[in-house]
Design a protein around this motif. Structure first.
Motif, PDB file in Angstrom:
ATOM      1  N   PHE A  44      40.329  35.881  43.251  1.00 35.16           N
ATOM      2  CA  PHE A  44      39.802  36.751  42.176  1.00 35.16           C
ATOM      3  C   PHE A  44      38.574  37.303  43.087  1.00 35.16           C
ATOM      4  O   PHE A  44      37.826  36.693  43.709  1.00 35.16           O
ATOM      5  CB  PHE A  44      39.216  36.251  40.883  1.00 35.16           C
ATOM      6  N   LYS A  45      38.107  38.436  42.600  1.00 32.11           N
ATOM      7  CA  LYS A  45      37.060  39.316  43.268  1.00 32.11           C
ATOM      8  C   LYS A  45      36.023  39.623  42.056  1.00 32.11           C
ATOM      9  O   LYS A  45      36.648  39.804  40.913  1.00 32.11           O
ATOM     10  CB  LYS A  45      37.469  40.316  43.968  1.00 32.11           C
ATOM     11  N   GLN A  71      42.006  40.267  39.722  1.00 29.28           N
ATOM     12  CA  GLN A  71      42.749  39.296  40.514  1.00 29.28           C
ATOM     13  C   GLN A  71      43.220  40.100  41.854  1.00 29.28           C
ATOM     14  O   GLN A  71      43.443  41.264  41.852  1.00 29.28           O
ATOM     15  CB  GLN A  71      44.268  38.834  39.505  1.00 29.28           C
ATOM     16  N   THR A  72      43.443  39.443  42.872  1.00 30.52           N
ATOM     17  CA  THR A  72      43.861  39.735  44.149  1.00 30.52           C
ATOM     18  C   THR A  72      45.489  39.384  44.540  1.00 30.52           C
ATOM     19  O   THR A  72      45.883  38.330  43.700  1.00 30.52           O
ATOM     20  CB  THR A  72      42.922  39.611  45.323  1.00 30.52           C
ATOM     21  N   ALA A  73      45.790  39.933  45.551  1.00 31.56           N
ATOM     22  CA  ALA A  73      47.273  39.391  45.885  1.00 31.56           C
ATOM     23  C   ALA A  73      47.325  38.300  46.716  1.00 31.56           C
ATOM     24  O   ALA A  73      48.221  37.577  46.955  1.00 31.56           O
ATOM     25  CB  ALA A  73      48.027  40.766  46.656  1.00 31.56           C
ATOM     26  N   CYS A  74      46.223  37.818  47.290  1.00 30.81           N
ATOM     27  CA  CYS A  74      45.967  36.752  47.925  1.00 30.81           C
ATOM     28  C   CYS A  74      46.099  35.283  47.258  1.00 30.81           C
ATOM     29  O   CYS A  74      45.135  35.146  46.243  1.00 30.81           O
ATOM     30  CB  CYS A  74      44.655  36.682  48.801  1.00 30.81           C
ATOM     31  N   SER A  75      46.728  34.417  47.773  1.00 31.55           N
ATOM     32  CA  SER A  75      46.642  33.210  47.251  1.00 31.55           C
ATOM     33  C   SER A  75      45.263  32.193  47.429  1.00 31.55           C
ATOM     34  O   SER A  75      44.836  32.664  48.536  1.00 31.55           O
ATOM     35  CB  SER A  75      47.872  32.250  47.974  1.00 31.55           C
ATOM     36  N   LYS A  76      45.114  31.617  46.553  1.00 29.71           N
ATOM     37  CA  LYS A  76      43.366  30.752  46.887  1.00 29.71           C
ATOM     38  C   LYS A  76      43.661  29.971  47.979  1.00 29.71           C
ATOM     39  O   LYS A  76      42.655  29.450  48.785  1.00 29.71           O
ATOM     40  CB  LYS A  76      43.183  30.434  45.655  1.00 29.71           C
ATOM     41  N   PRO A  93      39.493  38.139  34.002  1.00 25.78           N
ATOM     42  CA  PRO A  93      38.978  37.365  32.987  1.00 25.78           C
ATOM     43  C   PRO A  93      37.482  37.770  33.440  1.00 25.78           C
ATOM     44  O   PRO A  93      36.691  38.512  34.106  1.00 25.78           O
ATOM     45  CB  PRO A  93      38.921  35.900  33.816  1.00 25.78           C
ATOM     46  N   THR A  94      36.484  37.382  32.322  1.00 23.19           N
ATOM     47  CA  THR A  94      35.122  37.201  32.440  1.00 23.19           C
ATOM     48  C   THR A  94      34.444  36.184  32.285  1.00 23.19           C
ATOM     49  O   THR A  94      34.926  35.295  31.558  1.00 23.19           O
ATOM     50  CB  THR A  94      34.621  38.278  31.087  1.00 23.19           C
ATOM     51  N   CYS A  95      33.296  35.923  33.161  1.00 22.23           N
ATOM     52  CA  CYS A  95      32.719  34.545  33.056  1.00 22.23           C
ATOM     53  C   CYS A  95      31.163  35.090  32.474  1.00 22.23           C
ATOM     54  O   CYS A  95      30.706  35.810  33.211  1.00 22.23           O
ATOM     55  CB  CYS A  95      32.614  34.133  34.447  1.00 22.23           C
ATOM     56  N   LEU A  96      30.869  34.040  31.830  1.00 22.76           N
ATOM     57  CA  LEU A  96      29.274  34.215  31.382  1.00 22.76           C
ATOM     58  C   LEU A  96      28.775  32.752  32.142  1.00 22.76           C
ATOM     59  O   LEU A  96      29.373  31.876  32.356  1.00 22.76           O
ATOM     60  CB  LEU A  96      29.114  33.732  29.554  1.00 22.76           C
ATOM     61  N   ALA A  97      27.518  33.210  32.860  1.00 17.89           N
ATOM     62  CA  ALA A  97      26.970  32.092  33.567  1.00 17.89           C
ATOM     63  C   ALA A  97      25.603  32.162  33.352  1.00 17.89           C
ATOM     64  O   ALA A  97      24.858  33.162  33.238  1.00 17.89           O
ATOM     65  CB  ALA A  97      27.203  32.427  35.244  1.00 17.89           C
ATOM     66  N   CYS A  98      24.914  31.101  32.945  1.00 22.33           N
ATOM     67  CA  CYS A  98      23.703  30.826  32.845  1.00 22.33           C
ATOM     68  C   CYS A  98      22.971  29.651  33.839  1.00 22.33           C
ATOM     69  O   CYS A  98      23.709  28.635  33.777  1.00 22.33           O
ATOM     70  CB  CYS A  98      23.207  30.191  31.303  1.00 22.33           C
ATOM     71  N   TYR A  99      22.037  30.000  34.538  1.00 21.90           N
ATOM     72  CA  TYR A  99      21.582  28.942  35.652  1.00 21.90           C
ATOM     73  C   TYR A  99      20.029  29.136  35.482  1.00 21.90           C
ATOM     74  O   TYR A  99      19.435  30.014  35.313  1.00 21.90           O
ATOM     75  CB  TYR A  99      21.676  29.489  37.049  1.00 21.90           C
ATOM     76  N   HIS A 114      28.831  27.434  32.409  1.00 23.56           N
ATOM     77  CA  HIS A 114      29.626  28.617  32.835  1.00 23.56           C
ATOM     78  C   HIS A 114      30.748  28.576  31.555  1.00 23.56           C
ATOM     79  O   HIS A 114      31.261  27.768  30.933  1.00 23.56           O
ATOM     80  CB  HIS A 114      30.762  28.293  33.932  1.00 23.56           C
ATOM     81  N   ASN A 115      31.293  29.771  31.298  1.00 23.01           N
ATOM     82  CA  ASN A 115      32.467  30.093  30.401  1.00 23.01           C
ATOM     83  C   ASN A 115      33.258  31.162  31.001  1.00 23.01           C
ATOM     84  O   ASN A 115      32.627  32.457  31.083  1.00 23.01           O
ATOM     85  CB  ASN A 115      31.918  30.057  28.972  1.00 23.01           C
ATOM     86  N   CYS A 116      34.390  30.963  31.487  1.00 22.26           N
ATOM     87  CA  CYS A 116      35.237  31.958  31.879  1.00 22.26           C
ATOM     88  C   CYS A 116      36.658  31.951  30.880  1.00 22.26           C
ATOM     89  O   CYS A 116      37.317  31.048  30.751  1.00 22.26           O
ATOM     90  CB  CYS A 116      35.469  31.509  33.326  1.00 22.26           C
ATOM     91  N   GLY A 117      36.951  33.282  30.758  1.00 23.57           N
ATOM     92  CA  GLY A 117      38.137  33.355  30.146  1.00 23.57           C
ATOM     93  C   GLY A 117      38.460  34.886  30.026  1.00 23.57           C
ATOM     94  O   GLY A 117      37.677  35.691  30.296  1.00 23.57           O
ATOM     95  N   PRO A 118      39.507  35.125  29.012  1.00 26.37           N
ATOM     96  CA  PRO A 118      40.032  36.619  29.032  1.00 26.37           C
ATOM     97  C   PRO A 118      38.641  37.389  28.303  1.00 26.37           C
ATOM     98  O   PRO A 118      38.074  36.476  27.485  1.00 26.37           O
ATOM     99  CB  PRO A 118      41.124  36.462  28.062  1.00 26.37           C
ATOM    100  N   SER A 119      38.356  38.503  28.435  1.00 23.84           N
ATOM    101  CA  SER A 119      37.126  39.183  27.882  1.00 23.84           C
ATOM    102  C   SER A 119      37.122  39.192  26.227  1.00 23.84           C
ATOM    103  O   SER A 119      36.376  38.883  25.613  1.00 23.84           O
ATOM    104  CB  SER A 119      36.917  40.739  28.293  1.00 23.84           C
ATOM    105  N   HIS A 120      38.342  39.082  25.710  1.00 28.47           N
ATOM    106  CA  HIS A 120      38.384  39.215  24.455  1.00 28.47           C
ATOM    107  C   HIS A 120      38.274  37.820  23.770  1.00 28.47           C
ATOM    108  O   HIS A 120      37.687  37.813  22.597  1.00 28.47           O
ATOM    109  CB  HIS A 120      39.896  39.435  23.639  1.00 28.47           C
ATOM    110  N   HIS A 121      38.347  36.907  24.529  1.00 27.67           N
ATOM    111  CA  HIS A 121      38.182  35.275  24.130  1.00 27.67           C
ATOM    112  C   HIS A 121      36.906  35.095  24.077  1.00 27.67           C
ATOM    113  O   HIS A 121      36.305  34.402  23.045  1.00 27.67           O
ATOM    114  CB  HIS A 121      38.815  34.336  25.410  1.00 27.67           C
ATOM    115  N   LEU A 122      35.875  35.762  24.848  1.00 30.43           N
ATOM    116  CA  LEU A 122      34.431  35.278  24.795  1.00 30.43           C
ATOM    117  C   LEU A 122      33.884  36.292  23.819  1.00 30.43           C
ATOM    118  O   LEU A 122      32.662  35.928  23.559  1.00 30.43           O
ATOM    119  CB  LEU A 122      34.067  35.834  26.224  1.00 30.43           C
TER     120      LEU A 122
END
Length: 162
Positions: A44-45, A71-76, A93-99, A114-122
Motif C-alpha cells: 500500500f502507498k 492498494q498497489t499491484a505489487c505483492s508485499k 484503508p485509513t490509519c490513525l496514528a498517535c506517537y 495505531h488503528n487501521c481499517g476501512p474509512s467508514h470503520h474509523l
C-alpha cells in the motif's frame, strides 16, 4: 488515465513536502505496521495525510495524523517495491496514528497507538471514542505521572510446586 494518476502522485509529493520530519517518520512507521499485518498481501502507498497535529511540551513531541492508504499491484513479498501501480478500485484503508517522541532524543518513541481499517470503520462512534482516549494516553506519556506505580506496570508469576 495517466493525467489523473500523475495529478494524484503530484499531490502526494506536495503533501510529503509539507510534512515535518517527525510526521514523515510516523507515516513510514504506519506503513511498516500496516504491511506487517498477516491479512495484508499487497503493498500500500500513502495517498493522503489528513488532520496532522504536532504539539511540543516539556516531555516531548506528540504527533497525531490520519493516513489514507491505497492498494498497489505489487505483492508485499515481491523484491521489486518501486514503480508499483496503484489499483484505483481496491481497498483504501485509513490509519490513525498517535506517537509521542522524547524531547531529549527525538528518535526515541515513548508511546504509540495505531488503528487501521476501512474509512467508514474509523467513523463509528465507539471506535472514535476509543481512539481519542488512546491518543490522549499517548500524549500524556513521559509526563510526571509515569513515575508512579500503575496497575499492570509489573508482572508477577507464581512458580510451580517442586
Amino acid at each position: 488515465m495517466r493525467l489523473p494518476l500523475a495529478l494524484c502522485l503530484g499531490l502526494v509529493a506536495l503533501a510529503a513536502a509539507g510534512q515535518s520530519p517527525l510526521q514523515r517518520r510516523v507515516v513510514k512507521e504506519v506503513l511498516d505496521y500496516f504491511h506487517g499485518r498477516s491479512s495484508v498481501h499487497f503493498l500500500f502507498k500513502e495517498q493522503a495525510v489528513e488532520g496532522a497535529v504536532e504539539r511540543e511540551d516539556s516531555s516531548g513531541t506528540f504527533v497525531q495524523l490520519r493516513v489514507n492508504l491505497v492498494q498497489t499491484a505489487c505483492s508485499k513479498r515481491a523484491p521489486r517495491r518501486q514503480n508499483c501501480r496503484v489499483l484505483e478500485n481496491r481497498r483504501k484503508p485509513t490509519c490513525l496514528a498517535c506517537y509521542k517522541f522524547d524531547s531529549s532524543d527525538v528518535s526515541k518513541v515513548l508511546d504509540k497507538y495505531h488503528n487501521c481499517g476501512p474509512s467508514h470503520h474509523l467513523a463509528v462512534k465507539e471506535i472514535k471514542h476509543r481512539d481519542e482516549a488512546e491518543c490522549r494516553a499517548v500524549e500524556e506519556a513521559g509526563r510526571g505521572g509515569d513515575a508512579l506505580y500503575l496497575p499492570g506496570m509489573y508482572a508477577f508469576s507464581k512458580g510451580l510446586p517442586a
